[in-house]
Design a protein around this motif. Structure first.
Motif, PDB file in Angstrom:
ATOM      1  N   TYR A  73       0.798  -1.227   0.000  1.00 60.41           N
ATOM      2  CA  TYR A  73       0.000   0.000   0.000  1.00 60.41           C
ATOM      3  C   TYR A  73       0.834   1.281   0.000  1.00 60.41           C
ATOM      4  CZ  TYR A  73       0.848  -0.651   4.986  1.00 60.41           C
ATOM      5  OH  TYR A  73       1.437  -0.857   6.203  1.00 60.41           O
ATOM      6  N   VAL A  74       2.165   1.163   0.034  1.00 66.26           N
ATOM      7  CA  VAL A  74       3.051   2.325  -0.114  1.00 66.26           C
ATOM      8  C   VAL A  74       4.244   1.916  -0.966  1.00 66.26           C
ATOM      9  CG1 VAL A  74       2.418   3.460   2.061  1.00 66.26           C
ATOM     10  CG2 VAL A  74       4.330   1.879   2.025  1.00 66.26           C
ATOM     11  N   GLY A  75       4.810   2.834  -1.672  1.00 65.44           N
ATOM     12  CA  GLY A  75       5.935   2.534  -2.546  1.00 65.44           C
ATOM     13  C   GLY A  75       7.274   2.797  -1.908  1.00 65.44           C
ATOM     14  N   GLN A  76       7.466   2.335  -0.690  1.00 67.37           N
ATOM     15  CA  GLN A  76       8.719   2.570   0.018  1.00 67.37           C
ATOM     16  C   GLN A  76       9.300   1.259   0.512  1.00 67.37           C
ATOM     17  OE1 GLN A  76       8.895   6.166   2.555  1.00 67.37           O
ATOM     18  NE2 GLN A  76       6.670   5.972   2.569  1.00 67.37           N
ATOM     19  N   VAL A  77      10.606   1.280   0.745  1.00 67.24           N
ATOM     20  CA  VAL A  77      11.309   0.146   1.330  1.00 67.24           C
ATOM     21  C   VAL A  77      12.201   0.697   2.439  1.00 67.24           C
ATOM     22  CG1 VAL A  77      13.007  -1.675   0.909  1.00 67.24           C
ATOM     23  CG2 VAL A  77      11.284  -1.153  -0.831  1.00 67.24           C
ATOM     24  N   ALA A  78      12.244  -0.022   3.555  1.00 67.78           N
ATOM     25  CA  ALA A  78      13.119   0.372   4.662  1.00 67.78           C
ATOM     26  C   ALA A  78      13.983  -0.813   5.045  1.00 67.78           C
ATOM     27  CB  ALA A  78      12.290   0.816   5.867  1.00 67.78           C
ATOM     28  N   VAL A  79      15.182  -0.508   5.497  1.00 65.79           N
ATOM     29  CA  VAL A  79      16.088  -1.534   6.015  1.00 65.79           C
ATOM     30  C   VAL A  79      16.472  -1.128   7.431  1.00 65.79           C
ATOM     31  CG1 VAL A  79      18.276  -2.732   5.707  1.00 65.79           C
ATOM     32  CG2 VAL A  79      16.953  -2.028   3.694  1.00 65.79           C
ATOM     33  N   THR A  80      16.342  -2.075   8.347  1.00 69.45           N
ATOM     34  CA  THR A  80      16.659  -1.817   9.746  1.00 69.45           C
ATOM     35  C   THR A  80      17.265  -3.072  10.351  1.00 69.45           C
ATOM     36  OG1 THR A  80      15.774  -0.890  11.804  1.00 69.45           O
ATOM     37  CG2 THR A  80      14.379  -2.487  10.658  1.00 69.45           C
ATOM     38  N   GLY A  81      17.715  -2.980  11.552  1.00 72.22           N
ATOM     39  CA  GLY A  81      18.243  -4.144  12.255  1.00 72.22           C
ATOM     40  C   GLY A  81      17.099  -4.994  12.781  1.00 72.22           C
ATOM     41  N   PHE A  82      17.204  -6.305  12.594  1.00 69.99           N
ATOM     42  CA  PHE A  82      16.161  -7.186  13.113  1.00 69.99           C
ATOM     43  C   PHE A  82      16.075  -7.134  14.637  1.00 69.99           C
ATOM     44  CE2 PHE A  82      14.714 -11.366  14.658  1.00 69.99           C
ATOM     45  CZ  PHE A  82      13.390 -11.258  14.264  1.00 69.99           C
ATOM     46  N   PRO A  83      17.198  -7.140  15.368  1.00 70.17           N
ATOM     47  CA  PRO A  83      17.081  -7.046  16.833  1.00 70.17           C
ATOM     48  C   PRO A  83      16.373  -5.766  17.285  1.00 70.17           C
ATOM     49  CG  PRO A  83      19.291  -7.759  16.229  1.00 70.17           C
ATOM     50  CD  PRO A  83      18.598  -7.338  14.956  1.00 70.17           C
ATOM     51  N   GLU A  84      16.655  -4.658  16.603  1.00 71.05           N
ATOM     52  CA  GLU A  84      15.999  -3.393  16.951  1.00 71.05           C
ATOM     53  C   GLU A  84      14.504  -3.446  16.645  1.00 71.05           C
ATOM     54  OE1 GLU A  84      20.302  -2.685  16.330  1.00 71.05           O
ATOM     55  OE2 GLU A  84      18.794  -3.692  15.107  1.00 71.05           O
ATOM     56  N   PHE A  85      14.154  -4.036  15.505  1.00 72.60           N
ATOM     57  CA  PHE A  85      12.744  -4.182  15.141  1.00 72.60           C
ATOM     58  C   PHE A  85      12.019  -5.052  16.161  1.00 72.60           C
ATOM     59  CE2 PHE A  85       9.333  -6.490  12.956  1.00 72.60           C
ATOM     60  CZ  PHE A  85       8.556  -5.428  12.520  1.00 72.60           C
ATOM     61  N   SER A  86      12.629  -6.177  16.516  1.00 73.54           N
ATOM     62  CA  SER A  86      12.033  -7.086  17.489  1.00 73.54           C
ATOM     63  C   SER A  86      11.813  -6.389  18.831  1.00 73.54           C
ATOM     64  CB  SER A  86      12.949  -8.305  17.665  1.00 73.54           C
ATOM     65  OG  SER A  86      12.436  -9.177  18.630  1.00 73.54           O
ATOM     66  N   ALA A  87      12.801  -5.639  19.290  1.00 68.73           N
ATOM     67  CA  ALA A  87      12.673  -4.908  20.562  1.00 68.73           C
ATOM     68  C   ALA A  87      11.573  -3.850  20.473  1.00 68.73           C
ATOM     69  CB  ALA A  87      14.007  -4.265  20.935  1.00 68.73           C
ATOM     70  N   ALA A  88      11.483  -3.159  19.341  1.00 68.96           N
ATOM     71  CA  ALA A  88      10.452  -2.132  19.163  1.00 68.96           C
ATOM     72  C   ALA A  88       9.058  -2.766  19.170  1.00 68.96           C
ATOM     73  CB  ALA A  88      10.682  -1.360  17.866  1.00 68.96           C
ATOM     74  N   VAL A  89       8.904  -3.918  18.527  1.00 72.97           N
ATOM     75  CA  VAL A  89       7.615  -4.620  18.536  1.00 72.97           C
ATOM     76  C   VAL A  89       7.253  -5.006  19.962  1.00 72.97           C
ATOM     77  CG1 VAL A  89       6.439  -6.771  17.866  1.00 72.97           C
ATOM     78  CG2 VAL A  89       7.678  -5.425  16.148  1.00 72.97           C
ATOM     79  N   ASN A  90       8.196  -5.546  20.709  1.00 73.78           N
ATOM     80  CA  ASN A  90       7.920  -5.946  22.093  1.00 73.78           C
ATOM     81  C   ASN A  90       7.504  -4.753  22.951  1.00 73.78           C
ATOM     82  OD1 ASN A  90       8.376  -8.683  21.686  1.00 73.78           O
ATOM     83  ND2 ASN A  90      10.562  -8.485  22.065  1.00 73.78           N
ATOM     84  N   ARG A  91       8.186  -3.624  22.782  1.00 75.05           N
ATOM     85  CA  ARG A  91       7.810  -2.411  23.542  1.00 75.05           C
ATOM     86  C   ARG A  91       6.405  -1.945  23.147  1.00 75.05           C
ATOM     87  NH1 ARG A  91      13.092  -1.067  22.265  1.00 75.05           N
ATOM     88  NH2 ARG A  91      12.383   0.330  20.604  1.00 75.05           N
ATOM     89  N   PHE A  92       6.143  -1.890  21.840  1.00 75.22           N
ATOM     90  CA  PHE A  92       4.842  -1.441  21.344  1.00 75.22           C
ATOM     91  C   PHE A  92       3.713  -2.301  21.902  1.00 75.22           C
ATOM     92  CE2 PHE A  92       1.437  -1.906  18.188  1.00 75.22           C
ATOM     93  CZ  PHE A  92       1.027  -0.587  18.061  1.00 75.22           C
ATOM     94  N   VAL A  93       3.868  -3.616  21.806  1.00 72.82           N
ATOM     95  CA  VAL A  93       2.826  -4.530  22.277  1.00 72.82           C
ATOM     96  C   VAL A  93       2.634  -4.395  23.792  1.00 72.82           C
ATOM     97  CG1 VAL A  93       2.222  -6.975  22.532  1.00 72.82           C
ATOM     98  CG2 VAL A  93       3.065  -6.103  20.333  1.00 72.82           C
ATOM     99  N   ALA A  94       3.726  -4.271  24.536  1.00 75.15           N
ATOM    100  CA  ALA A  94       3.618  -4.107  25.987  1.00 75.15           C
ATOM    101  C   ALA A  94       2.848  -2.838  26.335  1.00 75.15           C
ATOM    102  CB  ALA A  94       5.006  -4.085  26.622  1.00 75.15           C
ATOM    103  N   VAL A  95       3.144  -1.750  25.647  1.00 72.81           N
ATOM    104  CA  VAL A  95       2.452  -0.483  25.909  1.00 72.81           C
ATOM    105  C   VAL A  95       0.979  -0.595  25.555  1.00 72.81           C
ATOM    106  CG1 VAL A  95       2.242   1.920  25.126  1.00 72.81           C
ATOM    107  CG2 VAL A  95       4.482   0.995  25.742  1.00 72.81           C
ATOM    108  N   LYS A  96       0.668  -1.152  24.397  1.00 79.76           N
ATOM    109  CA  LYS A  96      -0.733  -1.220  23.957  1.00 79.76           C
ATOM    110  C   LYS A  96      -1.557  -2.148  24.834  1.00 79.76           C
ATOM    111  CE  LYS A  96      -0.194   1.853  20.994  1.00 79.76           C
ATOM    112  NZ  LYS A  96      -0.659   3.193  21.351  1.00 79.76           N
ATOM    113  N   PHE A  97      -0.994  -3.299  25.205  1.00 79.03           N
ATOM    114  CA  PHE A  97      -1.759  -4.197  26.069  1.00 79.03           C
ATOM    115  C   PHE A  97      -1.826  -3.666  27.495  1.00 79.03           C
ATOM    116  CE2 PHE A  97      -2.051  -6.893  22.529  1.00 79.03           C
ATOM    117  CZ  PHE A  97      -3.145  -7.714  22.776  1.00 79.03           C
TER     118      PHE A  97
END
Length: 132
Positions: A73-97
């Motif tokens: 749905y968007v014409g962009q690509v991003a590259v990031t570190g998998f460990p950083e992405f995983s940590a960000a997902v864990n923080r996001f989910v913890a905050v939302k729940f």
């Protein structure tokens, strides 16, 4: 999971905006999907997070510790570190729940929440769904 806590997702990775503008993404589905993506990407090099109500997809490709993210749905690509992405997902989910637990504790009485918490790797709070 469907129909509760709906809206848009704000997702910015390395300055690239993958936010939705659909208005109907379900927070619980999004959290479960992100957690599942991280879990799958720990053992395989690709995963797609499908939108529950459309053909839209968020694609992940992992090469060692680098993660490439793209979306239909968007014409962009991003590259990031998998460990950083995983940590960000864990923080996001913890905050939302944490927000759901604090402000909508009755939602935890839904028997389906037991499976949701198991899928996101969290412990269901005491007293929810008869727990504790």
């Amino acid at each position: 999971m469907q129909g509760a806590f709906m809206g848009d997702v704000v997702l910015v990775i390395e300055g690239r905006d993958f936010s939705t503008r659909f208005g109907w993404m379900t927070l619980i589905h999004w959290c479960v999907g992100l957690c599942h993506a991280v879990q799958r990407l720990e053992h395989q090099d690709q995963h797609e997070l499908l939108s529950p109500e459309s053909d839209d997809v968020l694609r992940f490709i992992r090469v060692r510790d680098r993660l490439t993210v793209s979306a239909s749905y968007v014409g962009q690509v991003a590259v990031t570190g998998f460990p950083e992405f995983s940590a960000a997902v864990n923080r996001f989910v913890a905050v939302k729940f944490g927000w759901i637990e604090q402000n909508y504790s009755r939602a935890l009485l839904n028997p389906g929440m037991r499976g949701v918490y198991r899928r996101i790797g969290r412990t269901l709070p005491r007293g929810a769904c008869g727990e504790g």
